[in-house]
Design an enzyme around this catalytic site. Sequence first.
Site, mmCIF file in Angstrom:
data_model
loop_
_atom_site.group_PDB
_atom_site.id
_atom_site.type_symbol
_atom_site.label_atom_id
_atom_site.label_comp_id
_atom_site.label_asym_id
_atom_site.label_seq_id
_atom_site.Cartn_x
_atom_site.Cartn_y
_atom_site.Cartn_z
ATOM 1 N N LYS A 116 59.259 -20.853 22.796
ATOM 2 C CA LYS A 116 60.584 -20.654 22.249
ATOM 3 C C LYS A 116 60.640 -21.701 21.120
ATOM 4 O O LYS A 116 61.407 -21.669 20.048
ATOM 5 C CB LYS A 116 61.791 -21.372 23.184
ATOM 6 C CG LYS A 116 61.620 -20.390 24.378
ATOM 7 C CD LYS A 116 62.946 -19.246 24.361
ATOM 8 C CE LYS A 116 62.951 -18.265 25.398
ATOM 9 N NZ LYS A 116 64.066 -17.550 25.674
ATOM 10 N N GLU A 200 70.069 -27.443 22.650
ATOM 11 C CA GLU A 200 70.928 -26.616 21.773
ATOM 12 C C GLU A 200 72.394 -26.935 21.997
ATOM 13 O O GLU A 200 72.718 -26.948 23.266
ATOM 14 C CB GLU A 200 70.485 -25.062 21.871
ATOM 15 C CG GLU A 200 69.305 -24.801 21.344
ATOM 16 C CD GLU A 200 69.057 -23.248 21.491
ATOM 17 O OE1 GLU A 200 68.029 -22.901 20.637
ATOM 18 O OE2 GLU A 200 69.883 -22.744 22.023
ATOM 19 N N HIS A 235 71.757 -13.582 33.274
ATOM 20 C CA HIS A 235 71.044 -13.246 32.056
ATOM 21 C C HIS A 235 70.082 -11.777 32.175
ATOM 22 O O HIS A 235 69.237 -11.863 31.332
ATOM 23 C CB HIS A 235 69.967 -14.408 32.160
ATOM 24 C CG HIS A 235 70.901 -15.920 32.080
ATOM 25 N ND1 HIS A 235 71.376 -16.104 30.819
ATOM 26 C CD2 HIS A 235 71.050 -16.659 32.867
ATOM 27 C CE1 HIS A 235 71.912 -17.538 30.952
ATOM 28 N NE2 HIS A 235 71.767 -17.796 32.300
ATOM 29 N N ARG A 295 57.472 -6.712 21.760
ATOM 30 C CA ARG A 295 57.227 -5.501 22.756
ATOM 31 C C ARG A 295 58.090 -4.461 22.588
ATOM 32 O O ARG A 295 59.159 -4.595 22.062
ATOM 33 C CB ARG A 295 56.940 -6.004 24.185
ATOM 34 C CG ARG A 295 58.229 -6.851 24.473
ATOM 35 C CD ARG A 295 58.183 -6.906 26.123
ATOM 36 N NE ARG A 295 59.432 -8.004 26.387
ATOM 37 C CZ ARG A 295 60.686 -7.439 26.564
ATOM 38 N NH1 ARG A 295 60.979 -6.248 26.527
ATOM 39 N NH2 ARG A 295 61.309 -8.484 26.986
#
Lengths: 500, 161
Positions: A116, A200, A235, A295
């Site tokens: 990430k 973040e 999520h 993908r």
Amino acid sequence: MIKRLLVANRGEIALRIIRACRELEIETAAVYSDADRGAPHALAADRAFHIGPAEASESYLSIPRLIEVAREAAVDAVHPGYGFLAENPALAAACDEAGLIFVGPPVDVIARMGSKIEARRAMQAAGLPVVPGEVPADQSEPAIRRAAMRLPFPVLIKAALGGGGKGMRVVREPAELDDAIEGARREAASAFGDGTLYVERALEHPRHVEIQVFADHHGRIVHLFERDCSVQRRHQKIIEESPSPSLTPELRDQMGAAAVAAARSIGYRNAGTVEFLLEGNGEGPRFYFLEMNTRLQVEHPVTEAVTGVDLVRAQLLVASGEPLPWDQPALLQRGHAIECRIYAEDPSQHFLPQAGRLLLYREPSMPGVRIDSGVVEGSEVSVFYDPLLAKLIACAETRDASIARAAAALRAFPILGIRTNVCFLIRILEHARFRAGGVSTDFLDTGGHPLCHVAIAEPLPAAALAAAVVHEETAATAGSLPATPLRPADPWETLRSWRH
Amino acid sequence: MKPGRFLVRSGEDSYPVEVAGDGHIIVNDSGEAWQIARTGPGRYHVSNGAGSWEVFVQGAAGARQVFVNGEVYELEVLAEGATRKAAPIRHLEPMAAPMPATVARVLVVSGQDVRRGEPLVKLEAMKMELPIRAPRDGRVRAVHCREGEIVQPGVRLVELE
């Protein structure tokens, strides 16, 4: 052109790939574990190879076994599907080494986007907006704490190799920071073997909007518009749609251009998805890069429904070195499509995954509805793999019409023997907030949750039938006359009252 | 065919159903007649003059699963007058895995006080996390599992005093 392909996956995505291969006259080899003997994907392929025990780590996740089977089957390419090894650079590298075409992007791109932190850096360099935050070079707890304190609260502590919410903590106030940093680090280290963290700003009521991109070996890169995947439970995406009810045409163009720029800057090839979070409403929503998936996505049929293209076919063409079959002006977004993920789980018991036999399973068939599934009536759903049974994709001229169509199709999709989330999906589709459009990713985890306990209609038709069936069975065992109430509908008797 | 009277139970609710000699079905003694036609294996057409439904059914006498219009009902059908057999309700052990699962984390130690609803053990199965929660307030007497172990359903993982 690829002549023979190994499908390194199972379930619905394996079947989806095999279908595309048939159209292109590519021979297919499937792999199956002990738990998947006689599974639909193993039956559908031209040849099927046993790959190992039920545990994924020793079967579908075993790179040496896959390469062995690829050699034995004499394939020239490997399609990883999604999940399992699809985003593991080691499989792509093993394919390169064995002289096999890996249907996906180059190894180094998979590796870079898998981190990430790396992805965030690369996208910043490509000029994409990223969520305000920081990757502390000093990974000590005080340094991470200081980095978090430089942001407005709430903040997120995230793992460099994170995903699916693992190794992530929402921190609402500074007092919670120490526990959150420690917890995220422990989880990241145990789940991904790497405790690197970054911080973040937590966006307010974000929407998840992603752009499908596609690049070939000849320098052509296009985007195939967006998918809105804001309906999530912990999520995990549950319902996806295209177009997004949150985008204006201008924003769509900006995000499409940003995604193409991102793909170009990292030397992307084949199908990929650039995920964004959208914050704010009305005229001024802003988008931020979230991550890139290197993908095919579970929700790719939504894009296929609105653009009319076959993404898996294009993947196979591009992997073979052919040019992309379309350029940007040829791609149009038409109508509206919605995908519902049907899981073997019990919404009334905290979404507990269900295992067992599908005693009755009948897929609906109606105009504008597509079902991608990996099971049939009688299939055994095991505890070893993801509980996704099927995806139902409905498309129509407008969003309202596609929602109504998806709900009607779910109401005609009987699955008995194990519990599923079908009624939960119907509740979401009928929810006023979902219907209005623009729900954020916290919709189900906050206001939507009571949806699993909504009272259901009185079971009068069900009661009538259950009693009649029992009555018939009792009569049959007692040796009385053949059952009268449940005779097949007699067309002549019915037709008599019809007018022509 | 001989008529029959049944009691159909759905959770806490029950509905009297009469199967008349001519094949009509009366639910809730309402006088409204329902008709049923079989259209395939496990598949029926049910109508009552005001509406019609495609209904799917499977299961044995004690517990029928019936699908109507997106909802699944789990029904028990009792012939009228028959005494209800000992309920075949599975006694779910509250502190056991509901399915084969891997122990992801053990969150308590013996001697620890826990409150009702507090997670004791986190299991992982089918890529999902399943918390096992305390069914009541109490003190942990013993923990019968360790992290990484694969546990079978029905086996008690934690004991409370």
